[in-house]
Design an enzyme around this catalytic site. Structure first.
Site, mmCIF file in Angstrom:
data_model
loop_
_atom_site.group_PDB
_atom_site.id
_atom_site.type_symbol
_atom_site.label_atom_id
_atom_site.label_comp_id
_atom_site.label_asym_id
_atom_site.label_seq_id
_atom_site.Cartn_x
_atom_site.Cartn_y
_atom_site.Cartn_z
ATOM 1 N N GLY A 1 0.804 -1.232 0.000
ATOM 2 C CA GLY A 1 0.000 0.000 0.000
ATOM 3 C C GLY A 1 0.832 1.275 0.000
ATOM 4 N NE ARG B 1 -15.093 21.240 4.866
ATOM 5 C CZ ARG B 1 -15.896 20.274 4.439
ATOM 6 N NH1 ARG B 1 -17.195 20.420 4.572
ATOM 7 N NH2 ARG B 1 -15.417 19.187 3.882
ATOM 8 C CE LYS C 1 -24.220 26.330 6.706
ATOM 9 N NZ LYS C 1 -23.301 25.796 5.711
HETATM 10 C C1 R5P Z 1 -19.455 25.633 5.546
HETATM 11 O O1 R5P Z 1 -19.357 26.642 6.232
HETATM 12 C C2 R5P Z 1 -19.177 25.624 4.081
HETATM 13 O O2 R5P Z 1 -19.080 26.911 3.569
HETATM 14 C C3 R5P Z 1 -20.267 24.870 3.334
HETATM 15 O O3 R5P Z 1 -21.479 25.573 3.466
HETATM 16 C C4 R5P Z 1 -20.429 23.500 3.866
HETATM 17 O O4 R5P Z 1 -19.196 22.833 3.885
HETATM 18 C C5 R5P Z 1 -21.440 22.712 3.049
HETATM 19 O O5 R5P Z 1 -21.593 21.479 3.648
HETATM 20 P P1 R5P Z 1 -22.812 20.524 3.304
HETATM 21 O O6 R5P Z 1 -22.863 20.365 1.820
HETATM 22 O O7 R5P Z 1 -22.442 19.250 4.014
HETATM 23 O O8 R5P Z 1 -24.043 21.137 3.871
#
Ligand code: R5P
Length: 289
Positions: free
Chosen positions: A36, A94, A190
Site C-alpha cells: 500500500g 475546515r 443557516k
Molecule cells: C461551511 O461553512 C461551508 O461553507 C459549506 O457551506 C459546507 O461545507 C457545506 O456542507 P454541506 O454540503 O455538508 O451542507
C-alpha cells in the site's frame, strides 16, 4: 523554463494549465507497492526550472497530500529552481479552529508539511477561511472562482436570477458572481445542527417566478443546498440551481440535492467531477503570471 507537474488528483486541470502557460507537462509515475505504500518517480530533467505542481487534496485526502509532498520534495532534490504548489482544494481547511479543547488544528499541520517539503510558493482557490494562509511563511495566494462561475451562469440565460450565498459568509462570493451576471444577490441564513443537518431561514427577496442560484465554497453532504432548495421552492422560486467552487460531494450528495428540487449543479475543476464545468486554470495561469 516552466513545467507543470501533474498530480494524479488533477490531470485535467494540469493539462488546461499547461496549455494556458504554453509549457510542457510532466506526469510523474505514481503507483503503490503491494503493502500500500506510495511510489513516485519523475524521469524528466527539471534542474534550473520553475516547477508548478498541481495536486488537489480531496478524498482520499491523506493519499493525495502524501503524493504532493513526495513530488515537491523530489523536485527539490532534482534541482528545480523554484517550486510552486498549486493545491486548488486544500484538505482539512475546515479544521482551522479548535472548536473543542484538545482538537488538532489539522490545517496548520498541512500547511507546515507543504512548506517543509520544499514549496517556495503556494496557490489555492476559495479557501474556507483566508486567515489559514498565515500558517505559511512562503508566499501564499488564495484566488476566487466567483467571477468565473458568474461568467458561466450568465451564459445559462436564467430568468430574473438571484444569486444567494449559501450562508452569510458566502454572500461576498454571491456578490462577485451576480455582478458578472447583472443579477441580484443576497444570502440564506443557516444554522448547523450536526455535520449532516442544517436549518435554513427564508431570504428577504420575493423569489416567486425567479431562478435562484445557491452559491457556496464547498458542497459536501449537500445538506445546506438541499434544505435551502426545499425552502426556496416552497416560497415559489421557478428553479433552483446550485453552484460551488469545490464539489466535495460526499456520499449521495448529488441525489439528495436533486430530490430537494435542485435543477442542476455547477462547479469548478478544483476537484475533478462530472459537475466540474468551470475551469480555474485561467485564474491560476494569471496568478503565476
Ligand atoms: C461551511 O461553512 C461551508 O461553507 C459549506 O457551506 C459546507 O461545507 C457545506 O456542507 P454541506 O454540503 O455538508 O451542507
Amino acid at each position: 523554463m516552466v513545467a507543470v507537474v501533474s498530480g494524479s488528483a488533477s490531470p485535467l486541470l494540469s493539462a488546461r494549465l499547461s496549455k494556458k502557460l504554453c509549457c510542457r507537462i510532466i506526469r510523474p509515475e505514481v503507483k503503490r507497492f503491494p503493502d500500500g505504500e506510495l511510489y513516485v518517480r519523475i524521469v524528466e530533467r527539471v534542474d534550473g526550472e520553475k516547477a508548478v505542481v498541481v495536486q488537489s487534496t480531496a478524498a482520499p485526502q491523506d493519499e493525495n497530500l502524501m503524493e504532493l509532498l513526495f513530488i515537491t520534495d523530489l523536485l527539490r532534490d532534482m534541482g528545480a529552481k523554484e517550486i510552486i504548489a498549486v493545491v486548488p482544494y486544500l484538505a482539512y481547511a475546515r479544521q482551522d479552529r479548535r472548536f473543542r479543547p484538545g482538537e488538532a488544528l489539522s490545517v496548520k499541520t498541512v500547511c507546515r508539511l507543504i512548506e517543509g517539503a520544499g514549496a517556495d510558493g503556494f496557490i489555492t482557490v476559495d479557501i474556507h477561511h483566508r486567515e489559514t494562509l498565515s500558517h505559511f511563511s512562503i508566499r501564499a495566494i488564495d484566488l476566487t472562482a466567483a467571477r468565473a462561475i458568474g461568467e458561466h451562469l450568465k451564459r445559462m440565460r436564467l430568468k430574473r436570477p438571484i444569486v444567494l450565498g449559501a450562508d452569510r459568509g458566502a454572500e461576498e462570493r454571491a456578490r462577485i458572481a451576480a455582478l458578472e451576471m447583472g443579477a441580484d444577490y443576497s444570502h440564506v441564513e443557516k444554522r448547523r445542527i450536526s455535520p449532516e443537518k442544517v436549518e435554513v431561514s427564508p431570504v428577504s427577496f420575493d423569489v416567486r417566478g425567479r431562478d435562484i442560484i445557491l452559491l457556496d465554497d464547498i458542497i459536501s453532504t449537500g445538506g445546506t443546498i438541499a434544505e435551502s432548495s426545499k425552502s426556496l421552492r416552497r416560497m415559489g422560486a421557478r428553479a433552483v440551481y446550485a453552484a460551488c467552487t469545490h464539489p466535495v460531494l460526499s456520499g449521495n450528495a448529488l441525489v439528495r440535492m436533486k430530490r430537494a428540487g435542485v435543477k442542476d449543479v455547477i462547479s469548478t475543476d478544483t476537484i475533478e467531477r462530472e459537475v466540474s464545468r468551470v475551469s480555474v486554470s485561467g485564474l491560476i495561469a494569471e496568478a503565476l503570471g
